[in-house]
Write a protein that holds these residues in place. Structure first.
Motif, PDB file in Angstrom:
ATOM      1  N   ARG A 108       0.799  -1.229   0.000  1.00  0.00           N
ATOM      2  CA  ARG A 108       0.000   0.000   0.000  1.00  0.00           C
ATOM      3  C   ARG A 108       0.831   1.278   0.000  1.00  0.00           C
ATOM      4  O   ARG A 108       0.596   2.160  -0.803  1.00  0.00           O
ATOM      5  N   THR A 109       1.759   1.425   0.909  1.00  0.00           N
ATOM      6  CA  THR A 109       2.529   2.668   0.989  1.00  0.00           C
ATOM      7  C   THR A 109       4.014   2.358   1.049  1.00  0.00           C
ATOM      8  O   THR A 109       4.424   1.239   1.375  1.00  0.00           O
ATOM      9  N   GLY A 110       4.803   3.370   0.754  1.00  0.00           N
ATOM     10  CA  GLY A 110       6.249   3.210   0.814  1.00  0.00           C
ATOM     11  C   GLY A 110       6.802   3.697   2.140  1.00  0.00           C
ATOM     12  O   GLY A 110       6.114   3.712   3.159  1.00  0.00           O
ATOM     13  N   ASN A 111       8.059   4.110   2.104  1.00  0.00           N
ATOM     14  CA  ASN A 111       8.738   4.619   3.291  1.00  0.00           C
ATOM     15  C   ASN A 111       8.863   6.133   3.151  1.00  0.00           C
ATOM     16  O   ASN A 111       9.632   6.629   2.331  1.00  0.00           O
ATOM     17  N   SER A 112       8.101   6.860   3.944  1.00  0.00           N
ATOM     18  CA  SER A 112       8.053   8.317   3.789  1.00  0.00           C
ATOM     19  C   SER A 112       9.380   8.988   4.129  1.00  0.00           C
ATOM     20  O   SER A 112       9.662  10.085   3.663  1.00  0.00           O
ATOM     21  N   PHE A 113      10.210   8.318   4.920  1.00  0.00           N
ATOM     22  CA  PHE A 113      11.463   8.955   5.326  1.00  0.00           C
ATOM     23  C   PHE A 113      12.485   9.013   4.196  1.00  0.00           C
ATOM     24  O   PHE A 113      13.143  10.020   3.999  1.00  0.00           O
ATOM     25  N   ASP A 114      12.648   7.908   3.467  1.00  0.00           N
ATOM     26  CA  ASP A 114      13.661   7.930   2.410  1.00  0.00           C
ATOM     27  C   ASP A 114      13.050   8.044   1.020  1.00  0.00           C
ATOM     28  O   ASP A 114      13.766   8.019   0.017  1.00  0.00           O
ATOM     29  N   GLY A 115      11.726   8.180   0.963  1.00  0.00           N
ATOM     30  CA  GLY A 115      11.081   8.371  -0.330  1.00  0.00           C
ATOM     31  C   GLY A 115      10.857   7.104  -1.120  1.00  0.00           C
ATOM     32  O   GLY A 115      10.433   7.154  -2.273  1.00  0.00           O
ATOM     33  N   SER A 116      11.137   5.935  -0.525  1.00  0.00           N
ATOM     34  CA  SER A 116      10.899   4.674  -1.232  1.00  0.00           C
ATOM     35  C   SER A 116       9.404   4.491  -1.467  1.00  0.00           C
ATOM     36  O   SER A 116       8.601   4.675  -0.550  1.00  0.00           O
ATOM     37  N   SER A 117       9.043   4.125  -2.683  1.00  0.00           N
ATOM     38  CA  SER A 117       7.640   3.831  -2.972  1.00  0.00           C
ATOM     39  C   SER A 117       7.325   2.405  -2.531  1.00  0.00           C
ATOM     40  O   SER A 117       8.225   1.623  -2.192  1.00  0.00           O
ATOM     41  N   ALA A 122       8.762  -3.465  -2.558  1.00  0.00           N
ATOM     42  CA  ALA A 122       8.507  -4.787  -3.150  1.00  0.00           C
ATOM     43  C   ALA A 122       9.783  -5.339  -3.777  1.00  0.00           C
ATOM     44  O   ALA A 122      10.097  -6.529  -3.642  1.00  0.00           O
ATOM     45  N   ARG A 123      10.525  -4.483  -4.465  1.00  0.00           N
ATOM     46  CA  ARG A 123      11.793  -4.926  -5.076  1.00  0.00           C
ATOM     47  C   ARG A 123      12.787  -5.354  -4.002  1.00  0.00           C
ATOM     48  O   ARG A 123      13.530  -6.327  -4.173  1.00  0.00           O
ATOM     49  N   LYS A 124      12.808  -4.618  -2.894  1.00  0.00           N
ATOM     50  CA  LYS A 124      13.720  -4.982  -1.801  1.00  0.00           C
ATOM     51  C   LYS A 124      13.354  -6.354  -1.233  1.00  0.00           C
ATOM     52  O   LYS A 124      14.237  -7.153  -0.895  1.00  0.00           O
ATOM     53  N   LEU A 125      12.053  -6.616  -1.122  1.00  0.00           N
ATOM     54  CA  LEU A 125      11.607  -7.934  -0.652  1.00  0.00           C
ATOM     55  C   LEU A 125      12.115  -9.037  -1.572  1.00  0.00           C
ATOM     56  O   LEU A 125      12.651 -10.054  -1.116  1.00  0.00           O
ATOM     57  N   LEU A 126      11.940  -8.834  -2.865  1.00  0.00           N
ATOM     58  CA  LEU A 126      12.346  -9.857  -3.831  1.00  0.00           C
ATOM     59  C   LEU A 126      13.866  -9.966  -3.925  1.00  0.00           C
ATOM     60  O   LEU A 126      14.401 -11.055  -4.142  1.00  0.00           O
ATOM     61  N   ASP A 127      14.558  -8.846  -3.756  1.00  0.00           N
ATOM     62  CA  ASP A 127      16.025  -8.892  -3.764  1.00  0.00           C
ATOM     63  C   ASP A 127      16.542  -9.738  -2.600  1.00  0.00           C
ATOM     64  O   ASP A 127      17.483 -10.515  -2.751  1.00  0.00           O
ATOM     65  N   LYS A 128      15.907  -9.585  -1.444  1.00  0.00           N
ATOM     66  CA  LYS A 128      16.394 -10.289  -0.250  1.00  0.00           C
ATOM     67  C   LYS A 128      15.940 -11.741  -0.199  1.00  0.00           C
ATOM     68  O   LYS A 128      16.716 -12.634   0.154  1.00  0.00           O
ATOM     69  N   PHE A 129      14.670 -11.989  -0.565  1.00  0.00           N
ATOM     70  CA  PHE A 129      14.117 -13.337  -0.398  1.00  0.00           C
ATOM     71  C   PHE A 129      13.949 -14.093  -1.718  1.00  0.00           C
ATOM     72  O   PHE A 129      13.410 -15.187  -1.739  1.00  0.00           O
ATOM     73  N   GLN A 137       8.515 -18.316   3.254  1.00  0.00           N
ATOM     74  CA  GLN A 137       9.291 -19.003   4.290  1.00  0.00           C
ATOM     75  C   GLN A 137       9.771 -18.043   5.378  1.00  0.00           C
ATOM     76  O   GLN A 137      10.045 -18.466   6.502  1.00  0.00           O
ATOM     77  N   ALA A 138       9.870 -16.769   5.036  1.00  0.00           N
ATOM     78  CA  ALA A 138      10.362 -15.775   5.999  1.00  0.00           C
ATOM     79  C   ALA A 138       9.307 -15.495   7.069  1.00  0.00           C
ATOM     80  O   ALA A 138       8.108 -15.561   6.810  1.00  0.00           O
ATOM     81  N   ILE A 146      13.734  -5.436   6.616  1.00  0.00           N
ATOM     82  CA  ILE A 146      13.903  -4.541   5.468  1.00  0.00           C
ATOM     83  C   ILE A 146      13.440  -3.144   5.861  1.00  0.00           C
ATOM     84  O   ILE A 146      12.327  -2.958   6.357  1.00  0.00           O
ATOM     85  N   LYS A 147      14.288  -2.192   5.643  1.00  0.00           N
ATOM     86  CA  LYS A 147      13.997  -0.806   6.003  1.00  0.00           C
ATOM     87  C   LYS A 147      12.741  -0.331   5.277  1.00  0.00           C
ATOM     88  O   LYS A 147      12.651  -0.410   4.052  1.00  0.00           O
ATOM     89  N   GLY A 148      11.772   0.125   6.040  1.00  0.00           N
ATOM     90  CA  GLY A 148      10.528   0.604   5.444  1.00  0.00           C
ATOM     91  C   GLY A 148       9.379  -0.373   5.586  1.00  0.00           C
ATOM     92  O   GLY A 148       8.230  -0.036   5.310  1.00  0.00           O
ATOM     93  N   ILE A 149       9.696  -1.607   6.006  1.00  0.00           N
ATOM     94  CA  ILE A 149       8.642  -2.602   6.228  1.00  0.00           C
ATOM     95  C   ILE A 149       8.508  -2.836   7.723  1.00  0.00           C
ATOM     96  O   ILE A 149       9.416  -3.355   8.369  1.00  0.00           O
TER      97      ILE A 149
END
Length: 305
Positions: A108-117, A122-129, A137-138, A146-149
């Motif tokens: 739904r929303t990103g991370n308002s502090f660093d401007g991540s949408s 979602a990309r960070k999730l897929l990059d990590k897992f 499994q996580a 993950i920063k922002g989640i």
């Protein structure tokens, strides 16, 4: 030199923290903070004159405004309409929407502090897992690393994946008559596969069938270690007779991913068959579940039952 309000706002932006006021009037800060923040927070509260919810709200808005100026990407609501995840799904259908955008809809929303949408997250999730299976499994705590989640987003993702698993279970329950190896494996794949393929422990289950080979119920009997589960044939007989089952199917997983039966698997199956014969309950099959969608071993198919 005394710091001005502007200096302190800049510090809060860099620290990715903003003030909140509890219902008891206690002022605290949420969001990530640097290691010196705890020493400085009392000074910030005093110099910014933070006493009420209104005071905190005013400073919070200033922090958000300054944070927004540092963004290197546009928030989703400012994207071209056709590229926005929800609008794309409506226009082209869910099956044609990239996975990152589907995950963004859930987040739904990103991370308002660093401007991540949300799509950046979602990309960070897929990059990590790596993929949905890895995300599944996580744990929620793993996702929150993950920063922002945060907890809410982590729970949203896990809930969405669980809904998918339950959809497969519903699909399995529609095919309740198990008349051949293919139908048995199809049921096991949909009903148990999403839960057992990636399990780190061994589970032993039974499927209870009536005289027409329709599923009466399913039972989880044991949850074992990494290597084995302890199966009591008498417990299986009790479950079968309690439900007046005419036949049963045994199901268990191998955490190693290998589906070839071990000597213990064959011996256990033989003991269960003999125990069930005493009460006229037939063991139709024993299915071993492996790691991948196509990895199943059927004792009936291999002539072991």
């Amino acid at each position: 030199m005394d710091e001005t309000e502007e200096d302190l706002i800049d510090y809060l932006v860099k620290s990715k923290a903003y003030p909140v006021c509890s219902k008891f009037g206690k002022i605290s800060f949420t969001g990530p903070k640097d290691k010196f923040f705890d020493k400085k927070k009392d000074e910030i509260i005093k110099k910014l004159k933070l006493k009420t919810k209104e005071d905190c709200g005013r400073i919070r808005e200033l922090v958000k405004e300054e944070s927004a100026k540092l963004r290197t990407t546009k928030p989703i609501k400012k994207w071209v309409k056709e590229d926005r995840p929800r609008e794309m799904l409506i226009k082209v259908g869910s099956e044609n929407v990239p996975l990152t955008k589907l995950l963004a809809i859930i987040l739904r929303t990103g991370n308002s502090f660093d401007g991540s949408s949300a799509e950046d997250l979602a990309r960070k999730l897929l990059d990590k897992f790596r993929d949905l299976r890895g995300i599944d499994q996580a744990s929620v705590d793993d996702l929150c690393s993950i920063k922002g989640i945060g907890m809410a987003k982590g729970v949203q993702v896990k809930s969405a994946l669980e809904i998918g698993k339950r959809f497969y279970r519903e699909n399995a329950e529609i095919k309740k008559r198990l008349s051949n190896v293919e139908s048995v494996i199809g049921f096991v794949r949909d009903f148990y596969g999403p839960y057992l393929r990636d399990s780190k422990k061994e589970f032993f289950n039974i499927i209870l069938l009536d005289r027409k080979n329709k599923v009466i119920d399913t039972k989880e009997l044991t949850k074992g270690s990494v290597n084995a589960s302890i199966v009591d044939p008498l417990e299986i007989v009790r479950e079968a007779t309690r439900e007046t089952a005419s036949s049963i199917i045994l199901v268990h997983n191998h955490p190693s991913g290998e589906v070839d039966p071990s000597g213990d698997d064959i011996e256990t199956t033989d003991r269960v068959v003999k125990a069930c014969d005493l009460v006229n309950v037939r063991v139709l099959d024993h299915i071993i579940i492996g790691k991948n969608l196509e990895d199943y071993f059927s004792f009936m198919d291999k002539g072991l039952i």
